[in-house]
Design a protein around this motif. Structure first.
Motif, mmCIF file in Angstrom:
data_model
loop_
_atom_site.group_PDB
_atom_site.id
_atom_site.type_symbol
_atom_site.label_atom_id
_atom_site.label_comp_id
_atom_site.label_asym_id
_atom_site.label_seq_id
_atom_site.Cartn_x
_atom_site.Cartn_y
_atom_site.Cartn_z
ATOM 1 N N ILE A 7 56.081 -1.469 3.956
ATOM 2 C CA ILE A 7 55.680 -1.304 5.351
ATOM 3 C C ILE A 7 56.283 0.004 5.872
ATOM 4 C CG2 ILE A 7 55.780 -2.268 7.687
ATOM 5 C CD1 ILE A 7 53.991 -3.807 5.748
ATOM 6 N N TYR A 8 55.484 0.753 6.638
ATOM 7 C CA TYR A 8 55.866 2.101 7.042
ATOM 8 C C TYR A 8 55.805 2.257 8.559
ATOM 9 C CZ TYR A 8 55.220 3.235 2.121
ATOM 10 O OH TYR A 8 55.328 3.267 0.754
ATOM 11 N N ARG A 9 56.591 3.182 9.049
ATOM 12 C CA ARG A 9 56.432 3.697 10.411
ATOM 13 C C ARG A 9 55.574 4.953 10.297
ATOM 14 N NH1 ARG A 9 62.337 3.885 13.101
ATOM 15 N NH2 ARG A 9 62.812 5.068 11.217
ATOM 16 N N PHE A 10 54.432 4.938 10.963
ATOM 17 C CA PHE A 10 53.453 6.019 10.847
ATOM 18 C C PHE A 10 53.449 6.895 12.087
ATOM 19 C CE2 PHE A 10 51.565 2.562 8.270
ATOM 20 C CZ PHE A 10 51.336 3.227 7.071
ATOM 21 N N THR A 11 53.294 8.202 11.887
ATOM 22 C CA THR A 11 52.900 9.054 13.002
ATOM 23 C C THR A 11 51.428 8.752 13.313
ATOM 24 O OG1 THR A 11 52.393 10.828 11.427
ATOM 25 C CG2 THR A 11 54.563 10.874 12.487
ATOM 26 N N ALA A 12 50.982 9.168 14.494
ATOM 27 C CA ALA A 12 49.655 8.764 14.957
ATOM 28 C C ALA A 12 48.554 9.151 13.976
ATOM 29 C CB ALA A 12 49.387 9.366 16.332
ATOM 30 N N ASP A 13 48.643 10.357 13.404
ATOM 31 C CA ASP A 13 47.593 10.790 12.486
ATOM 32 C C ASP A 13 47.557 9.944 11.222
ATOM 33 O OD1 ASP A 13 50.113 11.921 11.919
ATOM 34 O OD2 ASP A 13 49.240 13.598 10.826
ATOM 35 N N ARG A 14 48.734 9.605 10.716
ATOM 36 C CA ARG A 14 48.777 8.772 9.515
ATOM 37 C C ARG A 14 48.411 7.324 9.821
ATOM 38 N NH1 ARG A 14 51.682 10.760 5.132
ATOM 39 N NH2 ARG A 14 50.923 8.861 4.110
ATOM 40 N N LEU A 15 48.691 6.877 11.037
ATOM 41 C CA LEU A 15 48.296 5.517 11.426
ATOM 42 C C LEU A 15 46.771 5.390 11.465
ATOM 43 C CD1 LEU A 15 48.989 2.672 12.280
ATOM 44 C CD2 LEU A 15 49.227 3.489 14.637
ATOM 45 N N ILE A 16 46.106 6.433 11.942
ATOM 46 C CA ILE A 16 44.644 6.430 11.925
ATOM 47 C C ILE A 16 44.137 6.275 10.495
ATOM 48 C CG2 ILE A 16 42.594 7.839 12.316
ATOM 49 C CD1 ILE A 16 43.701 6.757 14.903
ATOM 50 N N ASP A 17 44.761 6.983 9.561
ATOM 51 C CA ASP A 17 44.376 6.868 8.150
ATOM 52 C C ASP A 17 44.609 5.446 7.643
ATOM 53 O OD1 ASP A 17 43.768 9.560 8.173
ATOM 54 O OD2 ASP A 17 45.656 10.177 7.245
ATOM 55 N N GLU A 18 45.756 4.858 8.007
ATOM 56 C CA GLU A 18 46.078 3.513 7.549
ATOM 57 C C GLU A 18 45.086 2.492 8.103
ATOM 58 O OE1 GLU A 18 48.480 0.240 5.934
ATOM 59 O OE2 GLU A 18 47.844 2.254 5.367
ATOM 60 N N ILE A 19 44.722 2.635 9.357
ATOM 61 C CA ILE A 19 43.746 1.712 9.944
ATOM 62 C C ILE A 19 42.401 1.863 9.242
ATOM 63 C CG2 ILE A 19 42.411 1.247 12.041
ATOM 64 C CD1 ILE A 19 45.005 1.748 13.614
ATOM 65 N N GLY A 20 42.008 3.096 8.953
ATOM 66 C CA GLY A 20 40.763 3.310 8.223
ATOM 67 C C GLY A 20 40.769 2.624 6.867
ATOM 68 N N ARG A 21 41.899 2.717 6.163
ATOM 69 C CA ARG A 21 42.027 2.048 4.861
ATOM 70 C C ARG A 21 41.881 0.541 5.016
ATOM 71 N NH1 ARG A 21 46.058 -0.374 1.495
ATOM 72 N NH2 ARG A 21 47.586 -0.383 3.192
ATOM 73 N N CYS A 22 42.508 -0.011 6.044
ATOM 74 C CA CYS A 22 42.479 -1.461 6.249
ATOM 75 C C CYS A 22 41.101 -1.947 6.682
ATOM 76 C CB CYS A 22 43.525 -1.853 7.283
ATOM 77 S SG CYS A 22 45.221 -1.646 6.712
#
Length: 330
Positions: free
Chosen positions: A54-69
């Motif tokens: 589990i990671y703490r994401f910056t906003a840009d990387r969080l967008i990527d993570e949500i896209g993956r999910c």
């Protein structure tokens, strides 16, 4: 000849096909709400030591993570912010800042993924210099219930304006569901749902989450507002209040040590019941699996199935992406 049994339940277990046919509880990705952690900065994903994977994401990387999910079939997310200490104060004023990390990112997520559901968190602790869910009296250290409602209502309104689909008051202040419902309705957000943390217990299993957000109380604990884990009937009293105050969904937190409470609440309400499979519950499975003591994947699916079997209609869980991968494999 000895008496032989007439009734043989094992006949319904004799093959995988038949076991699948009569299975009572089934998990799908629609059951999952994925809690995700947000930090300031760019292009960072920092693993949380006490929550492997589990990671703490910056906003840009969080967008990527949500896209993956989303590609895995997960459509509901609950972001939590780690706020810089310089922005914290005793009245949690940063929680209402539309240009701040949390609200700015919620709005961006909703723009890029308009069809997902975003559940936001209403509590002062991520933004509070005291680390508590409500306002702390500077002299006595008491958590001031009624004074906190104004802050929580404005926080909920700011989140609704940013695009939240579901407001999740996790603070456990008395009367906050009615207060937030009134604030939302009177400002044109009657369509925004409230998922109340109905029975939120004072648990030892929250530790990794507080590591992730650096939001532990600076003094004292949360036992004057979170519930005593020895109590069962108190959950039903909180349920009755939340129903009367206008909650759309109700939650039990934690989940794994409170399966009996999930079932009690499910039996007592017609509202959807959710459960939060929290950080410490996740960390125990991951740690045991890393040490080779258990099969982590099988334990994960057993845990999640048990929570749904107990009566949860939806599960907030850090296992969501891993479980979705298992479900995709069939």
């Amino acid at each position: 000849m000895p008496n032989v049994p007439t009734h043989r339940p094992r006949r319904n277990r004799k093959s995988q096909v038949i076991r699948d046919m009569v299975q009572e509880t089934r998990l799908t990705t629609h059951d999952f709400i994925y809690p995700v952690f947000l930090i300031e900065g760019q292009s960072k994903a920092l693993e949380i030591h006490s929550m492997p994977g589990i990671y703490r994401f910056t906003a840009d990387r969080l967008i990527d993570e949500i896209g993956r999910c989303v590609e895995l079939g997960i459509k509901s997310f609950a972001p939590f912010p780690a706020i810089n200490d310089s922005l914290k104060d005793r009245l949690a004023q940063e929680s209402k800042n539309p240009e701040g990390l949390y609200l700015r990112t919620v709005a961006d997520i909703k723009r890029q993924f308009p069809d997902i559901a975003i559940m936001t968190d209403v509590a002062m602790d991520p933004y509070s210099s005291d680390g508590h869910d409500g306002i702390v009296d500077v002299d006595s250290g008491e958590i001031l219930n009624d004074a906190s409602l104004e802050v929580l209502g404005q926080m909920a309104l700011a989140q609704a304006r940013a695009g939240a689909d579901i407001i999740g008051p996790s603070d456990m202040m008395d009367g906050r569901v009615a207060w937030i419902r009134d604030v939302l309705d009177s400002n044109g957000f009657s369509h925004v749902s409230i998922m109340s943390y109905t029975a939120k217990y004072a648990s030892a299993f929250y530790g990794p989450f507080r590591d992730a957000l650096d939001s532990a109380p600076k003094r004292g604990d949360k036992k004057t507002y979170q519930m005593n884990y020895a109590n069962r009937l108190e959950a039903l009293r909180e349920l009755a209040l939340d129903e009367a105050e206008g909650a759309d969904m109700v939650m039990i937190k934690p989940a794994l040590s409170y399966l009996d409470i999930i079932r009690e609440v499910k039996n007592a309400t017609n509202l959807p019941v959710t459960a939060y499979n929290i950080s410490g519950e996740y960390a125990m499975v991951k740690a045991a699996a890393q040490n080779g003591w258990i099969d982590g994947e099988k334990a994960m699916m057993e845990v999640l199935t048990s929570i749904k079997r107990a009566g949860a209609d939806a599960i907030l869980t850090y296992f969501a992406p891993d479980a979705a991968e298992v479900l995709r494999r069939g």
